[in-house]
Design a protein around this motif. Structure first.
Motif, mmCIF file in Angstrom:
data_model
loop_
_atom_site.group_PDB
_atom_site.id
_atom_site.type_symbol
_atom_site.label_atom_id
_atom_site.label_comp_id
_atom_site.label_asym_id
_atom_site.label_seq_id
_atom_site.Cartn_x
_atom_site.Cartn_y
_atom_site.Cartn_z
ATOM 1 N N ILE A 212 69.171 41.945 28.939
ATOM 2 C CA ILE A 212 67.949 41.370 29.205
ATOM 3 C C ILE A 212 66.966 41.754 30.204
ATOM 4 O O ILE A 212 67.314 42.419 31.001
ATOM 5 N N ARG A 213 65.562 41.767 29.609
ATOM 6 C CA ARG A 213 64.561 42.090 30.315
ATOM 7 C C ARG A 213 63.685 41.055 30.642
ATOM 8 O O ARG A 213 63.439 39.998 29.855
ATOM 9 N N ASP A 214 62.803 41.087 31.520
ATOM 10 C CA ASP A 214 61.781 39.985 31.772
ATOM 11 C C ASP A 214 60.382 40.598 31.495
ATOM 12 O O ASP A 214 59.881 41.666 32.171
ATOM 13 N N TRP A 215 59.784 39.970 30.260
ATOM 14 C CA TRP A 215 58.702 40.633 29.687
ATOM 15 C C TRP A 215 57.358 40.041 30.410
ATOM 16 O O TRP A 215 57.288 38.977 30.487
ATOM 17 N N ILE A 216 56.274 40.964 30.749
ATOM 18 C CA ILE A 216 54.978 40.614 31.248
ATOM 19 C C ILE A 216 54.019 41.108 30.150
ATOM 20 O O ILE A 216 54.069 42.311 29.912
ATOM 21 N N TYR A 217 53.082 40.521 29.794
ATOM 22 C CA TYR A 217 51.941 41.283 28.871
ATOM 23 C C TYR A 217 51.037 41.989 30.058
ATOM 24 O O TYR A 217 50.569 41.624 31.251
ATOM 25 N N VAL A 218 50.702 43.247 29.590
ATOM 26 C CA VAL A 218 50.107 44.131 30.379
ATOM 27 C C VAL A 218 48.951 43.622 31.197
ATOM 28 O O VAL A 218 48.555 44.032 32.390
ATOM 29 N N GLU A 219 48.185 42.851 30.566
ATOM 30 C CA GLU A 219 46.984 42.331 31.085
ATOM 31 C C GLU A 219 47.191 41.449 32.542
ATOM 32 O O GLU A 219 46.516 41.518 33.424
ATOM 33 N N ASP A 220 48.436 40.592 32.453
ATOM 34 C CA ASP A 220 48.848 39.972 33.346
ATOM 35 C C ASP A 220 49.152 40.944 34.664
ATOM 36 O O ASP A 220 48.907 40.337 35.802
ATOM 37 N N HIS A 221 49.735 41.859 34.261
ATOM 38 C CA HIS A 221 49.966 42.853 35.319
ATOM 39 C C HIS A 221 48.997 43.308 36.072
ATOM 40 O O HIS A 221 48.639 43.490 37.274
ATOM 41 N N CYS A 222 47.992 43.705 35.227
ATOM 42 C CA CYS A 222 46.651 44.260 35.752
ATOM 43 C C CYS A 222 46.147 43.308 36.774
ATOM 44 O O CYS A 222 45.445 43.595 37.807
ATOM 45 N N SER A 223 45.888 41.993 36.267
ATOM 46 C CA SER A 223 45.443 40.805 37.250
ATOM 47 C C SER A 223 46.185 40.749 38.269
ATOM 48 O O SER A 223 45.748 40.355 39.588
ATOM 49 N N ALA A 224 47.589 41.008 38.387
ATOM 50 C CA ALA A 224 48.549 40.701 39.598
ATOM 51 C C ALA A 224 48.011 42.056 40.413
ATOM 52 O O ALA A 224 48.001 41.753 41.858
ATOM 53 N N VAL A 225 47.590 43.161 40.103
ATOM 54 C CA VAL A 225 47.412 44.217 40.781
ATOM 55 C C VAL A 225 46.062 44.044 41.582
ATOM 56 O O VAL A 225 45.726 44.161 42.778
ATOM 57 N N GLU A 226 45.012 43.390 40.809
ATOM 58 C CA GLU A 226 44.115 42.990 41.351
ATOM 59 C C GLU A 226 43.909 41.794 42.535
ATOM 60 O O GLU A 226 43.434 42.082 43.485
ATOM 61 N N SER A 227 44.734 41.118 42.279
ATOM 62 C CA SER A 227 45.270 39.919 43.227
ATOM 63 C C SER A 227 45.561 40.414 44.680
ATOM 64 O O SER A 227 45.365 39.970 45.737
ATOM 65 N N ILE A 228 46.543 41.482 44.308
ATOM 66 C CA ILE A 228 46.899 42.093 45.656
ATOM 67 C C ILE A 228 46.114 42.911 46.226
ATOM 68 O O ILE A 228 46.007 42.962 47.458
ATOM 69 N N ILE A 229 45.308 43.826 45.656
ATOM 70 C CA ILE A 229 44.269 44.490 46.179
ATOM 71 C C ILE A 229 43.199 43.572 46.803
ATOM 72 O O ILE A 229 42.689 43.885 48.188
ATOM 73 N N GLU A 230 42.867 42.444 46.344
ATOM 74 C CA GLU A 230 41.941 41.622 46.987
ATOM 75 C C GLU A 230 42.543 40.711 48.015
ATOM 76 O O GLU A 230 41.757 40.508 48.958
ATOM 77 N N LYS A 231 43.723 40.066 47.784
ATOM 78 C CA LYS A 231 44.220 38.979 48.637
ATOM 79 C C LYS A 231 45.631 39.293 49.197
ATOM 80 O O LYS A 231 46.236 38.568 50.016
ATOM 81 N N GLY A 232 46.224 40.657 48.965
ATOM 82 C CA GLY A 232 47.564 40.929 49.349
ATOM 83 C C GLY A 232 47.380 41.358 50.842
ATOM 84 O O GLY A 232 46.447 41.771 51.368
ATOM 85 N N ARG A 233 48.690 41.095 51.540
ATOM 86 C CA ARG A 233 48.851 41.535 52.979
ATOM 87 C C ARG A 233 49.090 42.958 53.139
ATOM 88 O O ARG A 233 49.992 43.566 52.430
ATOM 89 N N ILE A 234 48.506 43.650 53.843
ATOM 90 C CA ILE A 234 48.556 45.126 54.181
ATOM 91 C C ILE A 234 50.147 45.280 54.573
ATOM 92 O O ILE A 234 50.605 44.405 55.587
ATOM 93 N N GLY A 235 50.682 46.389 54.112
ATOM 94 C CA GLY A 235 52.392 46.557 54.375
ATOM 95 C C GLY A 235 53.261 45.811 53.675
ATOM 96 O O GLY A 235 54.359 46.062 53.839
ATOM 97 N N GLU A 236 52.819 44.874 52.703
ATOM 98 C CA GLU A 236 53.768 43.955 51.865
ATOM 99 C C GLU A 236 54.098 44.556 50.541
ATOM 100 O O GLU A 236 53.188 45.260 50.155
ATOM 101 N N THR A 237 55.230 44.268 50.162
ATOM 102 C CA THR A 237 55.774 44.363 48.783
ATOM 103 C C THR A 237 55.809 43.010 48.105
ATOM 104 O O THR A 237 56.349 41.890 48.609
ATOM 105 N N TYR A 238 55.270 43.179 46.773
ATOM 106 C CA TYR A 238 55.171 41.885 45.837
ATOM 107 C C TYR A 238 55.741 42.336 44.648
ATOM 108 O O TYR A 238 55.460 43.210 43.975
ATOM 109 N N LEU A 239 56.660 41.249 44.339
ATOM 110 C CA LEU A 239 57.433 41.396 42.805
ATOM 111 C C LEU A 239 56.583 40.616 41.999
ATOM 112 O O LEU A 239 56.046 39.515 42.237
ATOM 113 N N VAL A 240 56.311 41.017 40.637
ATOM 114 C CA VAL A 240 55.595 40.567 39.518
ATOM 115 C C VAL A 240 56.093 40.473 38.374
ATOM 116 O O VAL A 240 56.995 41.284 37.845
#
Ligand SMILES: NC(=O)c1ccc[n+]([C@@H]2O[C@H](COP(=O)([O-])OP(=O)(O)OC[C@H]3O[C@@H](n4cnc5c(N)ncnc54)[C@H](O)[C@@H]3O)[C@@H](O)[C@H]2O)c1
Length: 313
Positions: A212-240
Protein backbone atom coordinates in the motif's frame (compact mmCIF):
# COMPACT_ATOMS: atom_id res chain seq x y z
CA UNK A 1 13.68 35.85 -4.78
CA UNK A 2 16.82 34.28 -6.25
CA UNK A 3 16.65 30.54 -5.78
CA UNK A 4 18.77 27.49 -6.40
CA UNK A 5 16.69 24.40 -7.11
CA UNK A 6 18.76 21.22 -7.29
CA UNK A 7 17.64 18.15 -9.23
CA UNK A 8 15.39 20.39 -11.32
CA UNK A 9 15.80 18.26 -14.45
CA UNK A 10 14.21 15.26 -12.70
CA UNK A 11 10.57 14.41 -12.12
CA UNK A 12 9.47 16.49 -9.12
CA UNK A 13 12.14 19.22 -9.44
CA UNK A 14 11.15 20.05 -13.03
CA UNK A 15 7.46 20.20 -12.10
CA UNK A 16 8.41 22.47 -9.18
CA UNK A 17 10.44 24.89 -11.33
CA UNK A 18 7.61 25.21 -13.86
CA UNK A 19 5.10 25.62 -11.02
CA UNK A 20 7.16 28.29 -9.24
CA UNK A 21 8.24 30.39 -12.24
CA UNK A 22 4.67 30.55 -13.58
CA UNK A 23 3.37 31.84 -10.25
CA UNK A 24 6.23 34.06 -9.06
CA UNK A 25 6.95 36.32 -12.01
CA UNK A 26 9.69 38.35 -10.28
CA UNK A 27 11.69 35.32 -9.13
CA UNK A 28 14.57 33.58 -10.84
CA UNK A 29 15.85 30.03 -10.47
CA UNK A 30 19.23 28.42 -11.06
CA UNK A 31 18.72 24.70 -11.58
CA UNK A 32 21.75 22.68 -10.48
CA UNK A 33 21.49 19.16 -11.84
CA UNK A 34 24.14 16.68 -12.93
CA UNK A 35 21.74 15.22 -15.51
CA UNK A 36 21.72 11.54 -14.59
CA UNK A 37 19.78 8.93 -16.58
CA UNK A 38 16.63 9.99 -14.65
CA UNK A 39 16.71 13.57 -15.90
CA UNK A 40 15.66 15.48 -18.99
CA UNK A 41 16.60 19.17 -19.35
CA UNK A 42 13.77 19.62 -21.89
CA UNK A 43 11.19 19.22 -19.12
CA UNK A 44 11.72 22.97 -18.70
CA UNK A 45 11.17 25.22 -21.67
CA UNK A 46 14.00 27.75 -21.25
CA UNK A 47 12.61 30.17 -23.85
CA UNK A 48 9.46 30.61 -21.80
CA UNK A 49 11.35 32.05 -18.80
CA UNK A 50 14.18 34.02 -20.46
CA UNK A 51 16.91 35.03 -18.03
CA UNK A 52 14.78 34.01 -15.03
CA UNK A 53 15.94 30.42 -15.56
CA UNK A 54 19.46 28.95 -15.83
CA UNK A 55 20.56 25.32 -15.89
CA UNK A 56 23.97 24.42 -14.52
CA UNK A 57 25.16 20.90 -15.09
CA UNK A 58 27.11 19.88 -12.04
CA UNK A 59 27.19 17.45 -9.14
CA UNK A 60 25.87 18.97 -5.89
CA UNK A 61 28.88 17.33 -4.19
CA UNK A 62 31.20 19.78 -6.00
CA UNK A 63 31.57 22.10 -3.02
CA UNK A 64 33.66 24.73 -4.77
CA UNK A 65 31.12 25.21 -7.55
CA UNK A 66 28.18 25.11 -5.13
CA UNK A 67 29.85 27.85 -3.03
CA UNK A 68 30.34 29.97 -6.17
CA UNK A 69 26.70 29.69 -7.25
CA UNK A 70 25.26 30.02 -3.75
CA UNK A 71 26.66 33.51 -3.16
CA UNK A 72 23.81 36.04 -3.26
CA UNK A 73 21.06 33.39 -3.33
CA UNK A 74 18.04 33.68 -0.98
CA UNK A 75 16.82 30.08 -0.93
CA UNK A 76 18.03 26.58 -1.84
CA UNK A 77 15.51 23.78 -2.34
CA UNK A 78 17.13 20.38 -2.68
CA UNK A 79 15.34 17.85 -4.89
CA UNK A 80 18.57 16.26 -6.20
CA UNK A 81 18.88 12.61 -5.28
CA UNK A 82 19.22 9.10 -6.53
CA UNK A 83 15.60 8.07 -6.14
CA UNK A 84 15.02 4.48 -7.20
CA UNK A 85 14.96 1.89 -4.38
CA UNK A 86 15.84 -1.02 -6.71
CA UNK A 87 19.01 0.77 -7.87
CA UNK A 88 19.97 1.45 -4.24
CA UNK A 89 19.80 -2.28 -3.54
CA UNK A 90 22.10 -3.06 -6.48
CA UNK A 91 24.45 -0.10 -6.13
CA UNK A 92 24.17 1.81 -2.82
CA UNK A 93 27.38 3.86 -3.17
CA UNK A 94 26.00 6.48 -5.56
CA UNK A 95 23.09 6.97 -3.13
CA UNK A 96 25.47 7.76 -0.27
CA UNK A 97 27.29 10.18 -2.53
CA UNK A 98 24.33 12.18 -3.88
CA UNK A 99 21.77 11.81 -1.10
CA UNK A 100 24.10 12.32 1.88
CA UNK A 101 27.38 13.95 0.81
CA UNK A 102 25.42 16.15 -1.61
CA UNK A 103 23.33 17.49 1.27
CA UNK A 104 26.49 18.12 3.30
CA UNK A 105 27.90 20.18 0.44
CA UNK A 106 24.70 22.29 0.16
CA UNK A 107 24.50 22.78 3.94
CA UNK A 108 28.05 24.14 4.03
CA UNK A 109 27.05 26.82 1.50
CA UNK A 110 23.81 27.51 3.44
CA UNK A 111 25.82 27.98 6.63
CA UNK A 112 28.40 30.24 5.00
CA UNK A 113 25.95 32.58 3.25
CA UNK A 114 22.96 32.34 5.66
CA UNK A 115 20.64 30.96 2.97
CA UNK A 116 17.10 29.67 3.62
CA UNK A 117 17.18 25.89 2.93
CA UNK A 118 14.49 23.31 2.27
CA UNK A 119 15.22 19.57 2.14
CA UNK A 120 12.92 17.36 0.08
CA UNK A 121 12.68 14.05 1.90
CA UNK A 122 10.44 11.02 1.78
CA UNK A 123 7.94 9.07 3.89
CA UNK A 124 10.19 6.03 3.34
CA UNK A 125 12.43 7.18 6.22
CA UNK A 126 9.71 5.91 8.60
CA UNK A 127 9.94 2.31 7.38
CA UNK A 128 6.89 0.13 6.90
CA UNK A 129 3.50 -0.29 8.58
CA UNK A 130 1.72 -3.66 8.69
CA UNK A 131 -0.66 -4.04 5.74
CA UNK A 132 -3.83 -3.96 7.84
CA UNK A 133 -2.68 -1.12 10.10
CA UNK A 134 -4.77 2.02 10.52
CA UNK A 135 -1.75 3.88 11.99
CA UNK A 136 -0.31 6.80 10.02
CA UNK A 137 3.17 8.29 10.09
CA UNK A 138 3.34 11.77 11.60
CA UNK A 139 6.15 14.16 12.56
CA UNK A 140 6.71 12.25 15.84
CA UNK A 141 7.12 8.81 14.24
CA UNK A 142 10.53 7.25 14.88
CA UNK A 143 12.79 6.93 11.83
CA UNK A 144 13.22 3.31 10.70
CA UNK A 145 14.65 3.25 7.14
CA UNK A 146 14.80 -0.28 5.72
CA UNK A 147 16.66 -0.01 2.39
CA UNK A 148 19.78 1.90 1.28
CA UNK A 149 17.72 4.62 -0.46
CA UNK A 150 15.62 5.43 2.60
CA UNK A 151 18.68 5.13 4.87
CA UNK A 152 20.53 7.82 2.88
CA UNK A 153 17.46 10.09 2.92
CA UNK A 154 17.08 9.57 6.69
CA UNK A 155 20.77 10.31 7.24
CA UNK A 156 20.39 13.54 5.26
CA UNK A 157 17.40 14.59 7.40
CA UNK A 158 19.47 14.03 10.54
CA UNK A 159 22.28 16.11 9.06
CA UNK A 160 19.89 18.99 8.22
CA UNK A 161 18.47 18.89 11.75
CA UNK A 162 21.99 18.86 13.19
CA UNK A 163 22.84 22.02 11.22
CA UNK A 164 19.64 23.70 12.46
CA UNK A 165 20.49 22.81 16.05
CA UNK A 166 24.25 23.42 15.94
CA UNK A 167 24.69 26.32 13.52
CA UNK A 168 21.21 27.86 13.61
CA UNK A 169 20.66 27.57 9.85
CA UNK A 170 17.19 28.54 8.59
CA UNK A 171 15.93 25.21 7.26
CA UNK A 172 12.83 23.07 6.94
CA UNK A 173 12.25 19.47 5.82
CA UNK A 174 9.27 17.87 4.11
CA UNK A 175 8.67 14.12 3.95
CA UNK A 176 6.27 13.41 1.14
CA UNK A 177 4.43 10.27 0.09
CA UNK A 178 4.62 8.64 -3.39
CA UNK A 179 4.30 11.14 -6.25
CA UNK A 180 2.86 10.55 -9.70
CA UNK A 181 2.36 12.81 -12.73
CA UNK A 182 4.19 14.07 -15.84
CA UNK A 183 8.00 13.69 -16.22
CA UNK A 184 8.41 10.60 -14.01
CA UNK A 185 11.03 8.10 -15.16
CA UNK A 186 9.73 4.88 -16.65
CA UNK A 187 11.38 2.79 -13.91
CA UNK A 188 8.58 3.79 -11.49
CA UNK A 189 5.24 1.94 -11.17
CA UNK A 190 2.76 4.34 -12.79
CA UNK A 191 4.76 5.42 -15.90
CA UNK A 192 6.00 1.85 -16.36
CA UNK A 193 2.44 0.52 -16.31
CA UNK A 194 1.25 3.17 -18.79
CA UNK A 195 4.19 2.63 -21.17
CA UNK A 196 3.87 -1.17 -21.07
CA UNK A 197 0.11 -0.95 -21.60
CA UNK A 198 0.78 1.23 -24.67
CA UNK A 199 3.42 -1.07 -26.14
CA UNK A 200 1.54 -4.29 -25.34
CA UNK A 201 4.27 -5.67 -23.04
CA UNK A 202 3.39 -7.51 -19.80
CA UNK A 203 3.13 -5.32 -16.72
CA UNK A 204 5.42 -6.55 -13.92
CA UNK A 205 3.92 -6.29 -10.43
CA UNK A 206 6.04 -7.17 -7.38
CA UNK A 207 4.85 -10.07 -5.19
CA UNK A 208 1.05 -10.11 -5.01
CA UNK A 209 0.81 -6.37 -5.61
CA UNK A 210 -0.73 -5.84 -2.19
CA UNK A 211 1.78 -3.22 -0.98
CA UNK A 212 0.00 0.00 0.00
CA UNK A 213 1.29 3.44 -1.03
CA UNK A 214 -0.14 6.90 -0.33
CA UNK A 215 -0.30 8.61 -3.76
CA UNK A 216 -0.07 12.37 -4.35
CA UNK A 217 -0.26 14.22 -7.67
CA UNK A 218 3.10 15.96 -8.24
CA UNK A 219 1.60 19.46 -8.56
CA UNK A 220 0.10 19.09 -5.08
CA UNK A 221 3.56 18.26 -3.74
CA UNK A 222 4.87 21.43 -5.46
CA UNK A 223 2.19 23.57 -3.83
CA UNK A 224 2.98 21.97 -0.45
CA UNK A 225 6.65 22.98 -0.80
CA UNK A 226 5.53 26.50 -1.78
CA UNK A 227 3.38 26.66 1.40
CA UNK A 228 6.33 25.62 3.55
CA UNK A 229 8.65 28.18 1.94
CA UNK A 230 6.06 30.92 2.43
CA UNK A 231 4.43 29.98 5.73
CA UNK A 232 6.37 27.10 7.33
CA UNK A 233 8.16 27.57 10.63
CA UNK A 234 11.96 27.49 10.50
CA UNK A 235 13.41 24.34 12.04
CA UNK A 236 10.26 22.27 11.47
CA UNK A 237 9.50 19.09 9.57
CA UNK A 238 6.25 18.72 7.63
CA UNK A 239 4.72 15.47 6.34
CA UNK A 240 2.91 15.76 3.02
CA UNK A 241 0.26 13.50 1.49
CA UNK A 242 -3.19 13.71 0.00
CA UNK A 243 -4.57 10.88 2.16
CA UNK A 244 -4.89 8.49 -0.75
CA UNK A 245 -3.80 4.98 0.22
CA UNK A 246 -4.06 2.36 -2.52
CA UNK A 247 -2.71 -1.12 -3.15
CA UNK A 248 -0.22 -1.24 -6.05
CA UNK A 249 -2.43 -3.79 -7.81
CA UNK A 250 -5.41 -1.46 -7.54
CA UNK A 251 -3.32 1.35 -9.12
CA UNK A 252 -2.31 -0.90 -12.03
CA UNK A 253 -5.92 -2.04 -12.54
CA UNK A 254 -7.17 1.59 -12.56
CA UNK A 255 -4.64 2.46 -15.30
CA UNK A 256 -5.60 -0.58 -17.40
CA UNK A 257 -9.28 0.21 -17.01
CA UNK A 258 -8.78 3.86 -18.05
CA UNK A 259 -6.75 2.72 -21.08
CA UNK A 260 -9.25 -0.02 -21.99
CA UNK A 261 -6.60 -2.74 -21.64
CA UNK A 262 -6.97 -6.26 -20.27
CA UNK A 263 -5.89 -7.21 -16.75
CA UNK A 264 -4.32 -10.29 -18.38
CA UNK A 265 -1.31 -8.05 -19.08
CA UNK A 266 -0.42 -8.14 -15.36
CA UNK A 267 2.52 -10.42 -14.59
CA UNK A 268 3.37 -11.06 -10.92
CA UNK A 269 7.16 -11.12 -10.44
CA UNK A 270 9.52 -12.00 -7.55
CA UNK A 271 9.17 -9.39 -4.83
CA UNK A 272 11.85 -6.77 -4.10
CA UNK A 273 14.07 -7.84 -1.15
CA UNK A 274 12.94 -6.18 2.07
CA UNK A 275 10.00 -4.54 0.28
CA UNK A 276 8.15 -2.12 2.57
CA UNK A 277 4.51 -3.15 2.83
CA UNK A 278 2.61 -0.05 3.73
CA UNK A 279 3.13 3.71 3.92
CA UNK A 280 0.48 6.06 5.27
CA UNK A 281 0.92 9.71 6.12
CA UNK A 282 -0.98 12.14 8.32
CA UNK A 283 -0.59 15.62 6.75
CA UNK A 284 -2.53 17.45 9.53
CA UNK A 285 0.44 19.61 10.57
CA UNK A 286 1.09 21.21 7.17
CA UNK A 287 -2.67 21.66 6.68
CA UNK A 288 -3.12 23.28 10.08
CA UNK A 289 -0.02 25.50 10.05
CA UNK A 290 0.06 26.66 6.42
CA UNK A 291 -3.50 26.11 5.18
CA UNK A 292 -2.20 23.84 2.38
CA UNK A 293 -4.64 21.41 0.77
CA UNK A 294 -4.13 19.13 -2.25
CA UNK A 295 -6.24 20.01 -5.28
CA UNK A 296 -6.31 16.71 -7.19
CA UNK A 297 -8.13 13.51 -6.34
CA UNK A 298 -6.57 10.28 -7.63
CA UNK A 299 -8.97 9.77 -10.52
CA UNK A 300 -8.39 13.27 -11.89
CA UNK A 301 -4.60 13.14 -11.33
CA UNK A 302 -4.32 9.74 -12.97
CA UNK A 303 -6.33 10.88 -15.99
CA UNK A 304 -4.00 13.89 -16.44
CA UNK A 305 -0.96 11.63 -16.05
CA UNK A 306 -2.12 9.04 -18.59
CA UNK A 307 -3.00 11.78 -21.07
CA UNK A 308 0.49 13.26 -20.67
CA UNK A 309 2.18 9.93 -21.51
CA UNK A 310 -0.26 9.30 -24.38
CA UNK A 311 0.60 12.74 -25.79
CA UNK A 312 4.33 11.98 -25.56
CA UNK A 313 4.10 8.81 -27.65
N1 LIG B 1 9.24 10.32 -6.56
C1 LIG B 1 8.62 10.22 -5.38
O1 LIG B 1 7.55 9.60 -5.30
C2 LIG B 1 9.18 10.90 -4.16
C3 LIG B 1 8.43 10.90 -2.98
C4 LIG B 1 8.95 11.58 -1.87
C5 LIG B 1 10.16 12.22 -1.93
N2 LIG B 1 10.89 12.18 -3.10
C6 LIG B 1 12.16 12.91 -3.14
O2 LIG B 1 12.01 13.94 -4.09
C7 LIG B 1 13.25 14.24 -4.71
C8 LIG B 1 13.11 14.19 -6.23
O3 LIG B 1 12.65 12.88 -6.59
P1 LIG B 1 12.32 12.53 -8.11
O4 LIG B 1 11.34 11.43 -8.11
O5 LIG B 1 12.04 13.78 -8.86
O6 LIG B 1 13.73 11.96 -8.58
P2 LIG B 1 14.36 11.84 -10.05
O7 LIG B 1 15.24 10.64 -9.97
O8 LIG B 1 13.30 11.88 -11.08
O9 LIG B 1 15.23 13.17 -10.21
C9 LIG B 1 16.38 13.40 -9.45
C10 LIG B 1 17.20 14.48 -10.14
O10 LIG B 1 18.35 14.73 -9.34
C11 LIG B 1 19.49 14.79 -10.19
N3 LIG B 1 20.66 14.37 -9.40
C12 LIG B 1 20.89 13.15 -8.83
N4 LIG B 1 22.05 13.16 -8.17
C13 LIG B 1 22.59 14.40 -8.33
C14 LIG B 1 23.78 15.02 -7.89
N5 LIG B 1 24.68 14.36 -7.15
N6 LIG B 1 24.02 16.31 -8.24
C15 LIG B 1 23.11 16.99 -9.00
N7 LIG B 1 21.97 16.45 -9.46
C16 LIG B 1 21.71 15.17 -9.12
C17 LIG B 1 19.19 13.85 -11.35
O11 LIG B 1 19.95 14.18 -12.50
C18 LIG B 1 17.69 14.08 -11.54
O12 LIG B 1 17.46 15.15 -12.45
C19 LIG B 1 14.25 13.21 -4.18
O13 LIG B 1 14.98 13.82 -3.16
C20 LIG B 1 13.37 12.10 -3.61
O14 LIG B 1 14.00 11.47 -2.54
C21 LIG B 1 10.43 11.53 -4.21
Amino acid sequence: MNMIVTGGAGFIGSNFINYWLKRHKDDSIVNIDMLTYASNPDFINKEQYGDRYTLIRTDICDRELIMQHAKGVDTIINFAAESHVDNSINNPEQFLHSNYMGVFSLLEAVKKYDIRYHQISTDEVYGSLPLNSATKFDENTKYNPRNPYSATKAAADFLVNSYINTYGIRATISNCSNNYGPHQHEEKLIPKTIRHALSGENIPVYGRGNQIRDWIYVEDHCSAVESIIEKGRIGETYLVSSRNELENLQVVKSILSYMNKSEDMIQFVKDRPGHDEHYAIDPSKIERETGWKPKHDFEEGLKKTIEYYLGEK
